[in-house]
Scaffold this motif. Structure first.
Motif, mmCIF file in Angstrom:
data_model
loop_
_atom_site.group_PDB
_atom_site.id
_atom_site.type_symbol
_atom_site.label_atom_id
_atom_site.label_comp_id
_atom_site.label_asym_id
_atom_site.label_seq_id
_atom_site.Cartn_x
_atom_site.Cartn_y
_atom_site.Cartn_z
ATOM 1 N N UNK A 44 -4.017 53.601 -6.301
ATOM 2 C CA UNK A 44 -4.147 54.966 -5.828
ATOM 3 C C UNK A 44 -2.783 55.647 -5.897
ATOM 4 N N UNK A 45 -2.767 56.840 -6.466
ATOM 5 C CA UNK A 45 -1.523 57.592 -6.596
ATOM 6 C C UNK A 45 -1.173 58.299 -5.287
ATOM 7 N N UNK A 46 0.116 58.340 -4.979
ATOM 8 C CA UNK A 46 0.578 59.104 -3.823
ATOM 9 C C UNK A 46 0.715 60.565 -4.221
ATOM 10 N N UNK A 64 1.566 62.104 -7.938
ATOM 11 C CA UNK A 64 0.730 63.135 -8.563
ATOM 12 C C UNK A 64 1.576 64.344 -8.954
ATOM 13 N N UNK A 65 2.497 64.745 -8.086
ATOM 14 C CA UNK A 65 3.373 65.888 -8.380
ATOM 15 C C UNK A 65 4.229 65.596 -9.608
ATOM 16 N N UNK A 66 4.745 64.390 -9.705
ATOM 17 C CA UNK A 66 5.545 63.995 -10.866
ATOM 18 C C UNK A 66 4.707 64.075 -12.138
ATOM 19 N N UNK A 67 3.491 63.542 -12.089
ATOM 20 C CA UNK A 67 2.616 63.556 -13.260
ATOM 21 C C UNK A 67 2.189 64.969 -13.632
ATOM 22 N N UNK A 68 1.935 65.834 -12.641
ATOM 23 C CA UNK A 68 1.580 67.232 -12.938
ATOM 24 C C UNK A 68 2.726 67.911 -13.673
ATOM 25 N N UNK A 74 -7.028 57.507 -13.230
ATOM 26 C CA UNK A 74 -7.068 58.329 -12.028
ATOM 27 C C UNK A 74 -6.970 59.803 -12.392
ATOM 28 N N UNK A 75 -7.667 60.627 -11.634
ATOM 29 C CA UNK A 75 -7.585 62.071 -11.805
ATOM 30 C C UNK A 75 -6.305 62.536 -11.115
ATOM 31 N N UNK A 76 -5.439 63.200 -11.865
ATOM 32 C CA UNK A 76 -4.191 63.717 -11.311
ATOM 33 C C UNK A 76 -4.399 65.125 -10.785
ATOM 34 N N UNK A 77 -5.035 65.980 -11.597
ATOM 35 C CA UNK A 77 -5.300 67.347 -11.167
ATOM 36 C C UNK A 77 -6.403 67.966 -11.992
ATOM 37 N N UNK A 78 -7.038 68.967 -11.414
ATOM 38 C CA UNK A 78 -8.052 69.762 -12.101
ATOM 39 C C UNK A 78 -7.697 71.217 -11.849
ATOM 40 N N UNK A 79 -7.485 71.961 -12.926
ATOM 41 C CA UNK A 79 -7.190 73.392 -12.827
ATOM 42 C C UNK A 79 -8.079 74.099 -13.837
ATOM 43 N N UNK A 80 -8.962 74.941 -13.347
ATOM 44 C CA UNK A 80 -9.878 75.654 -14.235
ATOM 45 C C UNK A 80 -10.715 74.675 -15.021
ATOM 46 N N UNK A 81 -10.661 74.782 -16.347
ATOM 47 C CA UNK A 81 -11.442 73.890 -17.198
ATOM 48 C C UNK A 81 -10.606 72.742 -17.746
ATOM 49 N N UNK A 82 -9.412 72.557 -17.229
ATOM 50 C CA UNK A 82 -8.519 71.494 -17.710
ATOM 51 C C UNK A 82 -8.284 70.478 -16.610
ATOM 52 N N UNK A 83 -8.088 69.245 -17.041
ATOM 53 C CA UNK A 83 -7.733 68.228 -16.063
ATOM 54 C C UNK A 83 -6.805 67.204 -16.681
ATOM 55 N N UNK A 84 -6.122 66.479 -15.813
ATOM 56 C CA UNK A 84 -5.159 65.468 -16.220
ATOM 57 C C UNK A 84 -5.623 64.126 -15.677
ATOM 58 N N UNK A 85 -5.663 63.127 -16.547
ATOM 59 C CA UNK A 85 -5.954 61.758 -16.155
ATOM 60 C C UNK A 85 -4.706 60.917 -16.377
ATOM 61 N N UNK A 86 -4.547 59.877 -15.571
ATOM 62 C CA UNK A 86 -3.406 58.969 -15.731
ATOM 63 C C UNK A 86 -3.865 57.533 -15.615
ATOM 64 N N UNK A 87 -3.333 56.710 -16.517
ATOM 65 C CA UNK A 87 -3.541 55.265 -16.434
ATOM 66 C C UNK A 87 -2.260 54.610 -16.927
ATOM 67 N N UNK A 88 -1.686 53.767 -16.096
ATOM 68 C CA UNK A 88 -0.431 53.101 -16.448
ATOM 69 C C UNK A 88 -0.682 52.120 -17.593
ATOM 70 N N UNK A 119 6.122 56.086 -18.129
ATOM 71 C CA UNK A 119 6.439 56.874 -16.946
ATOM 72 C C UNK A 119 6.755 55.942 -15.787
ATOM 73 N N UNK A 120 7.893 56.176 -15.139
ATOM 74 C CA UNK A 120 8.312 55.365 -14.004
ATOM 75 C C UNK A 120 7.883 56.049 -12.714
ATOM 76 N N UNK A 121 6.818 55.550 -12.095
ATOM 77 C CA UNK A 121 6.345 56.087 -10.820
ATOM 78 C C UNK A 121 6.695 55.103 -9.722
ATOM 79 N N UNK A 122 7.622 55.495 -8.874
ATOM 80 C CA UNK A 122 8.048 54.600 -7.782
ATOM 81 C C UNK A 122 7.420 54.994 -6.492
#
Length: 92
Positions: free
Chosen positions: A1-3, A7-11, A68-82, A89-92
């Motif tokens: 689960x992303x913190x 999520x802010x870093x990935x956005x 994982x779903x990072x964000x959804x804005x309008x008709x676009x979304x961001x997914x992340x998988x390490x 991407x270094x997510x600490x």
């Protein structure tokens, strides 16, 4: 689960990328799931543009690709998988 910080870093990272896949009128099928899975393995993220409900498409694809779903804005979304072998991407 992303913190929330992760999520802010990935956005921030995703905001500089172009859309690489689209969910078309045929919806989410095995071919699209495989394309998303391949893109996640190579890039660790995906920015989607969808004709379906973006939230529904994001959740279905995240479940199907174990991402994982990072964000959804309008008709676009961001997914992340390490990428377990070559993380970019270094997510600490």
């Amino acid at each position: 689960m992303l913190t929330s910080k992760q999520r802010a870093t990935l956005r921030g990272i995703a905001s500089s990328y172009e859309t690489i896949l689209q969910v078309g009128k045929n919806g989410i099928g095995e071919t699209l799931i495989q394309q998303v899975s391949d893109a996640l393995r190579k890039r660790e993220h995906v920015l989607e543009n969808s004709e379906l409900s973006a939230r529904e498409a994001a959740e279905q694809l995240a479940e199907a690709t174990e991402s994982e779903v990072v964000q959804v804005i309008g008709s676009r979304f961001v997914l992340y998988k390490r990428n377990p072998k070559k993380p970019v991407i270094d997510l600490k």
